[in-house]
Structures are given as structure tokens and as C-alpha cells.
Design an enzyme around this catalytic site. Sequence first.
Site, PDB file in Angstrom:
ATOM      1  N   HIS A  98      33.383  19.455   6.211  1.00  0.00           N
ATOM      2  CA  HIS A  98      32.523  19.545   7.402  1.00  0.00           C
ATOM      3  C   HIS A  98      31.061  19.779   6.992  1.00  0.00           C
ATOM      4  O   HIS A  98      30.144  19.224   7.594  1.00  0.00           O
ATOM      5  CB  HIS A  98      33.005  20.658   8.331  1.00  0.00           C
ATOM      6  CG  HIS A  98      34.388  20.417   8.887  1.00  0.00           C
ATOM      7  ND1 HIS A  98      34.795  19.202   9.370  1.00  0.00           N
ATOM      8  CD2 HIS A  98      35.464  21.246   9.021  1.00  0.00           C
ATOM      9  CE1 HIS A  98      36.058  19.278   9.792  1.00  0.00           C
ATOM     10  NE2 HIS A  98      36.489  20.514   9.574  1.00  0.00           N
ATOM     11  N   ASP A 100      35.158  10.725  11.393  1.00  0.00           N
ATOM     12  CA  ASP A 100      36.494  11.182  10.995  1.00  0.00           C
ATOM     13  C   ASP A 100      36.640  11.164   9.472  1.00  0.00           C
ATOM     14  O   ASP A 100      36.039  10.332   8.791  1.00  0.00           O
ATOM     15  CB  ASP A 100      37.533  10.250  11.644  1.00  0.00           C
ATOM     16  CG  ASP A 100      38.934  10.848  11.622  1.00  0.00           C
ATOM     17  OD1 ASP A 100      39.072  12.046  11.308  1.00  0.00           O
ATOM     18  OD2 ASP A 100      39.883  10.103  11.915  1.00  0.00           O
ATOM     19  N   GLY A 101      37.464  12.082   8.961  1.00  0.00           N
ATOM     20  CA  GLY A 101      37.820  12.056   7.541  1.00  0.00           C
ATOM     21  C   GLY A 101      37.209  13.173   6.704  1.00  0.00           C
ATOM     22  O   GLY A 101      37.356  13.170   5.478  1.00  0.00           O
ATOM     23  N   TRP A 147      38.516  13.926   2.881  1.00  0.00           N
ATOM     24  CA  TRP A 147      37.501  13.827   1.827  1.00  0.00           C
ATOM     25  C   TRP A 147      37.542  15.085   0.959  1.00  0.00           C
ATOM     26  O   TRP A 147      37.518  15.019  -0.272  1.00  0.00           O
ATOM     27  CB  TRP A 147      36.108  13.659   2.466  1.00  0.00           C
ATOM     28  CG  TRP A 147      34.993  13.611   1.481  1.00  0.00           C
ATOM     29  CD1 TRP A 147      34.514  12.504   0.839  1.00  0.00           C
ATOM     30  CD2 TRP A 147      34.206  14.720   0.998  1.00  0.00           C
ATOM     31  NE1 TRP A 147      33.481  12.859  -0.011  1.00  0.00           N
ATOM     32  CE2 TRP A 147      33.278  14.203   0.074  1.00  0.00           C
ATOM     33  CE3 TRP A 147      34.203  16.099   1.257  1.00  0.00           C
ATOM     34  CZ2 TRP A 147      32.346  15.014  -0.586  1.00  0.00           C
ATOM     35  CZ3 TRP A 147      33.282  16.903   0.597  1.00  0.00           C
ATOM     36  CH2 TRP A 147      32.377  16.355  -0.320  1.00  0.00           C
ATOM     37  N   LEU A 175      14.508   8.225  18.913  1.00  0.00           N
ATOM     38  CA  LEU A 175      15.964   8.204  19.146  1.00  0.00           C
ATOM     39  C   LEU A 175      16.409   9.416  19.976  1.00  0.00           C
ATOM     40  O   LEU A 175      15.877  10.516  19.796  1.00  0.00           O
ATOM     41  CB  LEU A 175      16.658   8.278  17.771  1.00  0.00           C
ATOM     42  CG  LEU A 175      18.176   8.443  17.786  1.00  0.00           C
ATOM     43  CD1 LEU A 175      18.852   7.092  17.944  1.00  0.00           C
ATOM     44  CD2 LEU A 175      18.662   9.112  16.496  1.00  0.00           C
ATOM     45  N   LEU A 191      40.840   5.534  19.715  1.00  0.00           N
ATOM     46  CA  LEU A 191      39.624   6.043  20.363  1.00  0.00           C
ATOM     47  C   LEU A 191      39.626   7.559  20.539  1.00  0.00           C
ATOM     48  O   LEU A 191      38.565   8.155  20.766  1.00  0.00           O
ATOM     49  CB  LEU A 191      39.443   5.382  21.736  1.00  0.00           C
ATOM     50  CG  LEU A 191      38.893   3.955  21.706  1.00  0.00           C
ATOM     51  CD1 LEU A 191      38.790   3.391  23.118  1.00  0.00           C
ATOM     52  CD2 LEU A 191      37.518   3.911  21.041  1.00  0.00           C
TER      53      LEU A 191
END
Length: 235
Positions: A39, A22-23, A27, A133, A190
Site C-alpha cells: 500500500h 489492484d495488486g 506485489w 486535473l 468491476l
Amino acid sequence: MLNSEDKEKDLNLPTHIAIIMDGNGRWAKERNLKRTAGHEEGALRVRDITTHCNNLGIKYLTLYAFSTENWNRPKLEVEFLMKLLERYLKKELPIYLKNGVKFKAIGNLGRFSKSLQKVISATEEKTKNCSGLTQVLALNYGSRDEIVRAVQKLTVQNLEVSEENINKCLDTAFMPDVDLLIRTSGEVRLSNYLLWQNAYAEMFFINTYWPEFTPFLLDDVIHDYRHRERRFGGI
Ligand code: FPP
């Protein structure tokens, strides 16, 4: 910075990290840039954090990239995010393969354009044998939507309603519950993200916008996580 040897020295690293990125908009606004620039910068952090988690030996990283509610944003921003995702996945494929990262998507993918759906399934297919991963992107994802779809699957398959069967019908059936949840930007909620899977997660709400979230900050969070006592309802 933490490294893969820490994994061997201390088995208390999280297996599954989930992040609410988020943010991006704030930013960009603070820098007199368009939200889309936030983004773009955010997509670079997706790569950095994925690489870092892979190097640490973390098994699953689930990133909230587009929620079921994000369609309500201005049309141009939604279009930009769709194009960014497609561009990101195409560019990332050789990097996934080089680093052994497996890619998976969760969410209700049918609402995306045919071309984005094709890129998503091709990336899943081409990385399916990678053993490092697993990077999971939550795309057109909403936890309530996922639970409704899971219960519909149970009904169609005439399965008993049990925790085990619900787990098997969720989009996340292939991975364990979340150990460590991080939300950047200072918001403390959440937002319909992995509500079932976060049942016993340790949560961290960080006062840093996603485009500024570095591997060093992730290490700090992991360090705190390792020293938390997880009791899962016991004493
Ligand atoms: C929240 O910031 C972020 C999103 C809704 C999208 C997340 C997208 C990225 C991190 C970039 C693209 C991702 C990939 C995987 C290529 P916000 O726009 O809600 O920020 P704000 O709350 O400050 O407005």
C-alpha cells in the site's frame, strides 16, 4: 512518453480516466514484504500517475482507494490504510497547489474518523480553485451504495426518476462519465466501481500490479484507447 502537446494534436485523449488500483498485496507478498508495504508503494504510484495525467491535460482521474467492502479486511490493515490516506492527503496538499490539481472525494465519508473527514474536506476546500486535473479518490465507495443514496435524494426532493436527475444526485454529479477504465493486477471485474458511470467506458485489464504501474504503461493504454472506435451503441 506522451506530453501535453499530444492533447492539442489529437483531441481523442480521454477526458475521464478511472482506475481500480489492484495488486498491492500480491506485489508485497512476492517480495516477502508485509501487505502494508504494498500500500505504501501504491501511494507513490498515486502521485506519479496523478502528476502524469495532469501534465497530459487529462481533466478527471478517479482512483478506487477504499471500497465499502474493504472494511472486511483485517483490522490492522484497515487502520493502516486510514492512516496512510490521512498522511498522504496532508503531504500532498502543497503538491496539489503547486501543480494546480483539484482534489475531490466520492463515497460515503461519514464512516471515517472525524480527523480523516476533516482532512478530506480541508483538502477539497483548499484546492477548490485549482484549474488543472481533478483527482477524485473513491473512499468508502461502492456503486450500489451510491445509487441507493442517489435514489433516496430523488425521493426526498420529490424529483422525477430520470437519467438526468439520477446523474445529478450521484456523488459524481460534478464530472462526465468515464471514458477509459483501467484495472491493474490481471483481475477482470468491476468490483462495484462506478457501474453507472462506466456504461460506455473503454476497459483495459492490465497484467501489472498497481505498485509497478508507471506513466509509460499508462501511455501505452492511452495509445490503444485513442485507436479504439467508440460507437456508444450506434454503428
Ligand atoms: C488493492 O490492492 C488496493 C486497495 C484495496 C487499496 C488501494 C490503496 C492504495 C493504492 C494506496 C493508498 C492510496 C492512497 C490514495 C494514498 P489489494 O490490497 O487488494 O491487493 P491484492 O489483491 O494483491 O491483495
